[in-house]
Enzyme design. Structure first.
Site, PDB file in Angstrom:
ATOM      1  N   SER A   2     -36.860  28.025  97.643  1.00  9.75           N
ATOM      2  CA  SER A   2     -38.229  28.378  97.248  1.00  9.75           C
ATOM      3  C   SER A   2     -38.320  29.126  95.926  1.00  9.75           C
ATOM      4  CB  SER A   2     -38.884  29.223  98.334  1.00  9.75           C
ATOM      5  OG  SER A   2     -39.113  28.432  99.472  1.00  9.75           O
ATOM      6  N   LYS A  38     -40.261  27.417  93.377  1.00  8.59           N
ATOM      7  CA  LYS A  38     -41.730  27.424  93.336  1.00  8.59           C
ATOM      8  C   LYS A  38     -42.253  28.161  92.104  1.00  8.59           C
ATOM      9  CE  LYS A  38     -42.436  26.853  98.321  1.00  8.59           C
ATOM     10  NZ  LYS A  38     -41.548  27.204  99.425  1.00  8.59           N
ATOM     11  N   TYR A  52     -40.734  17.597  95.588  1.00 13.62           N
ATOM     12  CA  TYR A  52     -40.708  18.982  96.058  1.00 13.62           C
ATOM     13  C   TYR A  52     -39.337  19.346  96.639  1.00 13.62           C
ATOM     14  CZ  TYR A  52     -41.706  22.816  99.331  1.00 13.62           C
ATOM     15  OH  TYR A  52     -41.672  23.986 100.051  1.00 13.62           O
ATOM     16  N   TYR A  93     -43.012  35.869 100.991  1.00 13.77           N
ATOM     17  CA  TYR A  93     -43.566  35.446 102.269  1.00 13.77           C
ATOM     18  C   TYR A  93     -44.304  36.603 102.930  1.00 13.77           C
ATOM     19  CZ  TYR A  93     -40.246  31.655 101.490  1.00 13.77           C
ATOM     20  OH  TYR A  93     -39.543  30.628 100.972  1.00 13.77           O
ATOM     21  N   VAL A 153     -34.718  30.425 101.016  1.00  7.00           N
ATOM     22  CA  VAL A 153     -33.946  30.473 102.260  1.00  7.00           C
ATOM     23  C   VAL A 153     -32.469  30.157 102.065  1.00  7.00           C
ATOM     24  CG1 VAL A 153     -35.881  30.004 103.817  1.00  7.00           C
ATOM     25  CG2 VAL A 153     -34.551  28.095 102.880  1.00  7.00           C
TER      26      VAL A 153
END
Lengths: 306, 306, 306, 306
Positions: free
Chosen positions: C64, C67, C190, C242, C260
């Site tokens: 992530s 992102k 993605y 998160y 992660v």
């Protein structure tokens, strides 16, 4: 087929082995103290005969079964629109005391048989009645034909000491403009209704009016119209067993209402009213052996609404 | 009381003024094009007679009424436990296509009559049937005694073009391990079932087995056991009308299932199956005038399950 | 105070005992196979020096953290309003892949760092770029000054095999009109972004532009304006970790982003970019020992944004 | 760059045209009566100078800004673990007075700056302080160096008359075991804290300790440790502006706290504390022109934490 005492005894024998698989309600000491071995059933037939088996004459705390009685009183003194703009007629689809749904739906409870809905009904009774607790007592004594019925004050007081969640529900409805009176006296009434002590025999007699188009066993004066009686049965069929209404319809196929004291009442319209009692509950909060007894009774007498 | 054609005509006249107060489903062009003036009713009585009024012979898109047919097929080829571990039996308490509840309940749909539940049932049929769409067609032709029934391919294709939300539902269930096949072919089947074209007369005949303990009109071979038939009626009574099940029970008092095409089927167990059609829907997605027609019929023939 | 290699070594020694208290991500085999003993840290200081300790040169799956890179690319080719009407800027307050919030908020993801938001950003890149995966690769090679960076195809393919939940998210956004392209190719892109293999040194260098008002280490050409760089840091501070963003701010006090795979990047605006790696995660999905290392670094160099 | 009075005047002139685009809080009459034309700003710099413009000396209802003061008092008399086991540190991601999240998270509020969290903090103060309202008054007079500060009793009383939702929140937390005292006295204290009357100058001085590592303007005795001060700023940055924390960080880039009276305080750690006032609110409940003024100030003095 009309059930007889022998059939009822047989059914109790068949479900007794289930005792031990459920859990007695323990959120207040007064309920937790009840022995899990109690098991009773009573049927009030449309010819006036009352059949019974097991601990059918022993009184217990009717708890949420009282929600049907308070709604019946409200239906007597309010127009239908006055009631159904303040509380819905739909199954809740969630745990019976959830605030989530209540907030998402702007303080309008899903139905009168979840706590929030019964509190709105109690609020309505408080507005129109001068002595709500006395009025309820007279009403239920009349319905059951038993002048000795009374509240268990210890249970009512104990509920009041554990009333934080119900207080939160009432205050949230007040915040949405759906609760008119002070919270504390309405909660006090509500917990008294729940603390009514009745036996299976009392309950079967008291709820006979729902099997009899609105006219009680005790005399020939209707307390609800046939249409109101039909509507109340419809509400019980879809909303009477918390989050287990679908399963109860599937297995038993009768309108009914349960209480965490382990009692369940069920109706075969036109024929009979039934009450069972076994204190241990299933995960949905309904009497485990009581539901099984009703399932067996439905199958053996070939009666269901479906 | 057995209804006759004159009574049905009268009921249609009484509810026709409601046309204009609802809203025709418009999420796909094929449904939006239907005129809102259509109004029909048919009753299949237990002596085999079919009574009808209005546009009772005109076919329309049965949409979610098909969910009862696919569940019936699943009940024929799966054990009860196989079905009810993958889908629940409880009312949904929320809009019929909500992903919120599905996620909170770990991918297990509340009941087989919301979209998520019907998709699980379609997934099960896909696993066991070699040609699911053909199998459904044969089944419904047999039940209705009408070899000309078929799918409206334009409707099925149009649904597929607007299938994003249903795809989201199916993928979410796959993520929870509750969907075994590829999503696209199962969606394709599902939309075909919804695109079945049937008239009120077809529907009343096809669903007669639910009024007849599991045995269809067309011959004497049971497709469900009496117990299964009773269970299916119980599910319809508590879950058949989306978020309007309680209101429908209160007003009509019969197990039923609606579709966004404006059709509703309803059952009086032991006596008759009924189908109505009026394309305009109420806010819960159920036919507005159709519900009113069933309410009148229930009152005038004095039949309700409560 | 500028950190040196000795300080970094000391910090790794101090946090190494935490290994064993977290849990390596295991939802795809390719991630589950990484040994939990890996531990690395790298700092890119504003004088261009890169300091490192432990496994700082070993590449891992950035997941992530990508992102932030895809959002940076989107900020280069879309106006701010085009982006922020399709995705919000607020913390999510729930698990990072929840569909509940997405449905309640009509298909608009809370922020670009939860899966739903990153999928919208990927959808936007797909619309404007002819070869999105190649473009990302060039971008990150340029930022890190490392022409050997590439995707781990096995990880990308494995993610695709476990993509049901992300597919559900994408289809739900399509149903709300907030997803323009076909779902499968966007998901493919993605998952490739997530499967970028980079070391702590690569990451510290690549994200230096956020510590340097939008200008990367590799040359003097700004890729974001100083205002955009400040805005991106603000988003990282409130939404980058998160459901642990508040805790991270409380303990570490730097804008940051976790993956992660066990990596975290953090920024001290005007001074340095930092990358840590330790595969075991805490219950919020952030590297457990990595967070502790950043907390120690923040305390020992006396640097925090608060 | 140190701001001066001329710059502050200029900023107020620039944002004054926004007046009319927001909405003055009207849930209690005492707040609704405030004129929307008020506009003030004050800065307390680290050299002790206080700069001001507009209505900076006029007192208004600080409302939720008081939540920072009550948390500071709690941090003085409770261990960190005692506080953070009863209230979280994460952004709420929902409206500031939602019961939904509170129920889903078992009565543990997301952070101390939403109503539920501030009620828990007030409950903690009530447990340890003999005269909580007097204690708060002394504390804030000391921080602001203004012995004339007091509560607006009319506001406090008016809040109490509209306290149903906050009562619901408190009772729900009691039901989960996260509220120790009687609800009414704690609510009474809480509404008094909210009803503190302070000017921008008072607020800028009072919150200087957060810009000064825990040591207030009035003397050299720290009320919080440097670490506690940093932690409190981190909480303000992620949770201080209800559901607009991300947007505020993106636009302003300073830790801050707003109140529905139209005040906002903001901190540049190590440099200055700032207070603005403009009664009209944006849809997230934060001062509309006040936020714009802080955004301009941040840009013009080139100060932000990012």
């Amino acid at each position: 087929m009309k059930p007889n005492a022998q059939l009822l005894e047989q059914i109790l024998d068949d479900v007794r082995p289930l005792i031990g698989q459920g859990k007695v309600a323990d959120y207040i000491p007064a309920l937790a103290d009840v022995t899990n071995q109690k098991l009773g059933i009573a049927v009030c037939y449309n010819d006036g005969e009352v059949i019974r088996a097991g601990d059918a004459d022993e009184a217990f705390s009717i708890q949420s079964i009282s929600k049907v009685l308070s709604l019946t009183l409200a239906m007597q003194s309010y127009q239908a629109e006055e009631i159904w703009t303040r509380v819905g007629k739909e199954p809740s689809g969630q745990a019976f005391n959830s605030l989530i749904q209540l907030e998402m739906e702007q303080g309008i409870p899903r139905n009168p048989f979840i706590n929030a809905g019964a509190l709105v009904v109690s609020d309505m009774l408080h507005t129109r009645q001068s002595a709500p607790r006395q009025r309820m007592l007279e009403f239920v004594r009349y319905l059951a034909g038993n002048p000795h019925l009374c509240y268990d004050k210890a249970v009512a007081d104990s509920e009041m000491l554990h009333s934080d969640r119900n207080a939160a529900i009432a205050y949230l409805m007040r915040a949405f403009g759906n609760f008119d009176n002070d919270v504390v006296p309405v909660l006090t009434n509500y917990f008294h209704y729940c603390a009514l002590e009745m036996s299976c025999v009392d309950l079967a007699k008291a709820f006979f009016y729902l099997a009899n188009k609105g006219t009680p066993l005790s005399d020939n004066t209707a307390i609800l119209s046939p249409t109101q009686s039909k509507q109340l049965n419809a509400l019980l069929a879809t909303c009477g067993l918390y989050d287990g209404a679908g399963e109860f319809a599937y297995r038993v196929g009768m309108p009914g209402k349960s209480g965490v004291g382990g009692g369940i009442i069920a109706i075969v319209p036109g024929e009979m009213s039934i009450a069972v009692w076994s204190p241990e509950l299933d995960p949905s909060g309904n009497s485990l052996a009581g539901t099984a007894a009703l399932e067996l009774l439905s199958a053996r007498i070939g009666r269901s609404i479906f």
